[in-house]
Design a protein around this motif. Structure first.
Motif, short mmCIF file in Angstrom:
data_model
loop_
_atom_site.label_atom_id
_atom_site.label_comp_id
_atom_site.label_asym_id
_atom_site.label_seq_id
_atom_site.Cartn_x
_atom_site.Cartn_y
_atom_site.Cartn_z
N GLU A 90 0.88 -1.16 0.00
CA GLU A 90 0.00 0.00 0.00
C GLU A 90 0.92 1.21 0.00
N ILE A 92 1.33 5.10 0.32
CA ILE A 92 0.58 6.25 0.88
C ILE A 92 1.38 7.53 0.66
N ARG A 94 1.27 11.69 1.28
CA ARG A 94 0.61 12.68 2.16
C ARG A 94 1.09 14.09 1.84
N ALA A 98 -2.16 13.81 8.97
CA ALA A 98 -3.49 13.31 9.38
C ALA A 98 -3.34 11.84 9.74
N GLY A 99 -4.40 11.29 10.31
CA GLY A 99 -4.49 9.85 10.53
C GLY A 99 -3.29 9.25 11.24
N SER A 100 -2.79 8.14 10.68
CA SER A 100 -1.72 7.41 11.37
C SER A 100 -0.43 8.22 11.46
N ASP A 175 -4.25 13.17 1.82
CA ASP A 175 -3.41 11.97 1.61
C ASP A 175 -4.21 10.93 0.86
N PHE A 176 -3.55 9.89 0.42
CA PHE A 176 -4.26 8.81 -0.28
C PHE A 176 -3.39 7.57 -0.34
N LYS A 177 -4.04 6.47 -0.65
CA LYS A 177 -3.37 5.17 -0.77
C LYS A 177 -3.51 4.66 -2.20
N ASP A 197 -12.92 6.31 -0.12
CA ASP A 197 -12.46 5.24 0.77
C ASP A 197 -10.94 5.26 0.93
N THR A 198 -10.26 5.74 -0.09
CA THR A 198 -8.80 5.60 -0.14
C THR A 198 -8.06 6.93 -0.13
N CYS A 199 -8.81 8.02 -0.04
CA CYS A 199 -8.20 9.37 0.01
C CYS A 199 -8.77 10.12 1.20
N ARG A 200 -8.01 11.05 1.76
CA ARG A 200 -8.61 12.04 2.66
C ARG A 200 -8.85 13.29 1.83
N ARG A 216 -14.98 6.03 9.74
CA ARG A 216 -14.00 5.51 10.71
C ARG A 216 -14.22 6.13 12.09
#
Ligand code: TMP
Length: 239
Positions: A90, A92, A94, A98-100, A175-177, A197-200, A216
């Protein structure tokens, strides 16, 4: 194009064989999961939005020279894609914390980076998709150093293109995956999906979250947020 047997069912999509060995049909579901499947739910209409959004964005990327698996939208939930062997990473990218990233490094969400970051996780549900660096990826034989170079360059290129596009829609790409795959000739192309689902995706003015973080984090208004980003994309494309 004839739809044949179900090959794989993932958390958000089903994948079918076709009568052409080089092509697959992806069918998007409304099922949503988070935290490696621990949280489960349904986002009504998500499959339709993710399918359409992903296809439009991939078509744009393709047009800008990024090779993708996108072939043709077949219906509101189904798309014909090139068959690839997925590189089990995966990727990612950014632009803002954000997030993790925020959790891991103790940085407030929304801090803007001077330049984008990239990180890899090992796509392995049993291990919980652990973070790894490119040397680890080579040691685990997930990809060659040359493939990782290609993946990194394509990912940053995708970021530049999508950041610009979303900004024209009044949306900040936080960000995105991404996931990549190999064609039978060994070339690397962008696969999987690009969706809320895969981007902020944050509203550029208000900072309102318009992506899966609403699910989430139990923020409510999940369906409306998905519909809103899709509306902005459609409006942009109509201009
Ligand atoms: P993270 O901050 O949780 O690492 O997520 C970074 C980006 O990757 C975010 O846009 C959501 C996306 N993502 C996925 O698409 N699938 C996943 O399994 C995870 C963990 C994140």
């Amino acid at each position: 194009m004839e739809k044949r047997e179900l090959l794989y069912e993932g958390k958000a999509k089903k994948v079918y064989a076709t009568d052409d060995p080089q092509l697959l049909i992806v069918a998007y579901k409304d099922d949503a999961t988070a935290f490696n499947g621990q949280k489960k739910g349904t986002i009504t209409g998500k499959g339709v939005i993710s399918n359409r959004m992903s296809n439009r964005l991939m078509a744009r990327l393709e047009w800008a020279g990024v090779p993708t698996h996108f072939v043709e939208e077949l219906s509101e939930r189904e798309t014909l894609v090139k068959r690839v062997t997925i590189v089990p990473l995966e990727v990612i990218v950014r632009n803002l914390a954000a997030g993790s990233f925020s959790q891991r490094y103790g940085v407030e969400e929304g801090v803007v980076f001077d330049r984008p970051t990239i990180e890899f996780s090992y796509k392995n549900d049993e291990l919980g998709d652990p973070l790894l660096n490119s040397h680890h990826a080579v040691a685990l034989k997930l990809a060659t150093p040359e493939e990782l170079e290609t993946i990194q360059a394509l990912s940053f290129r995708v970021n530049e293109l999508l950041k610009e596009f979303w900004s024209q829609c009044g949306v900040t790409l936080v960000d995105f995956k991404l996931e990549f795959g190999r064609l039978t000739d060994g070339s690397i192309i962008l696969a999987d999906e690009i969706s809320p689902d895969t981007c902020r995706l944050w509203d550029a003015k208000t900072g309102e979250k318009l992506d899966k973080d609403r699910f989430r984090r139990d923020l409510g208004g999940v369906e409306d947020a998905y519909a809103e980003v899709m509306r902005r994309l459609t409006e942009h494309d109509a201009q």
